[in-house]
Design a protein around this motif. Structure first.
Motif, PDB file in Angstrom:
ATOM      1  N   SER A   5     -46.124  -5.645   2.555  1.00  0.00           N
ATOM      2  CA  SER A   5     -45.593  -4.649   1.701  1.00  0.00           C
ATOM      3  C   SER A   5     -45.749  -3.180   2.442  1.00  0.00           C
ATOM      4  N   LYS A  47     -42.199  -7.694   2.213  1.00  0.00           N
ATOM      5  CA  LYS A  47     -42.143  -8.654   1.201  1.00  0.00           C
ATOM      6  C   LYS A  47     -40.993  -8.358   0.128  1.00  0.00           C
ATOM      7  N   ASP A  48     -40.252  -7.502   0.473  1.00  0.00           N
ATOM      8  CA  ASP A  48     -38.778  -7.556  -0.190  1.00  0.00           C
ATOM      9  C   ASP A  48     -37.805  -8.349   0.461  1.00  0.00           C
TER      10      ASP A  48
END
Length: 207
Positions: A81, A102-103
């Motif tokens: 992230s 992480k998105d």
């Protein structure tokens, strides 16, 4: 079955990743690690096919773990992230086969695990941009060298994440011929593996 190890210091993140990955017919999560040192230990014990590795972890961070795992058969995907793009180059030079944030869409993460397991190299668009923007993003990777037209085609396909079989199909040549070209490309570039060759292609606009 692709055996995956998840290394992240947040239990909720690990559980979410495990739950989703275990739903896939061809993927199984074999273990979880809460820090980099534990990840290194579990790779040694379990020899997973793919390691999903966070960068910011206690005891030993992700970059430290990558350095200790150099030479292992496990393919490593950084999943972070952290928005600091300066981490991309060091992570890839340390042996990562992929760099994602992480998105990332869950389905894209699954495809990334499969692709990296198959020998491909994957960079999130932001990570690829960081490699191109950084003056030392490909340090250790040589400048432009003379490649034949066919070798340039092979290099571009390596950068696109194609396997030898896929390259052979795309170029309508034997897989054995592709292996010869790949070996020649690696030798001319002075790099040791497809990851470094892919980074060269990204750096020099050949991908």
């Amino acid at each position: 079955m692709i055996r995956v190890l998840i290394a992240d210091d947040h239990p909720v993140v690990r559980q979410g990743l495990r739950t989703f990955l275990d739903l896939q017919d061809d993927i199984t999560v074999v273990a979880e690690a809460g820090d980099g040192a534990q990840a290194v230990e579990l790779v040694g014990e379990l020899c997973p096919d793919v390691l999903l590795l966070d960068l910011k972890m206690p005891v030993l961070d992700g970059l430290g773990a990558l350095e200790r795992l150099t030479g292992t058969a496990t393919r490593i995907v950084v999943l972070t992230s952290v928005s600091d793009r300066s981490d991309v180059g060091p992570a890839m030079r340390a042996g990562a086969s992929g760099f994602l944030y992480k998105d990332v869409d869950p389905s894209a993460l699954v495809q990334a695990v499969r692709a990296v397991h198959g020998g491909q190299v994957l960079l999130a668009p932001e990570a690829a941009e960081a490699m191109l923007a950084s003056p030392d993003g490909a340090s250790g990777v040589p400048g432009p060298v003379p490649l034949t037209e066919r070798e340039r085609e092979v290099l571009a396909l390596i950068a696109a994440g194609r396997s030898n079989r896929e390259i052979a199909r795309s170029l309508a040549v034997a897989e054995k011929t592709v292996k010869t070209h790949v070996s020649s490309v690696l030798m001319k570039l002075g790099v040791q593996d497809r990851t470094q060759a892919a980074l060269y292609a990204v750096r020099h606009g050949l991908g």
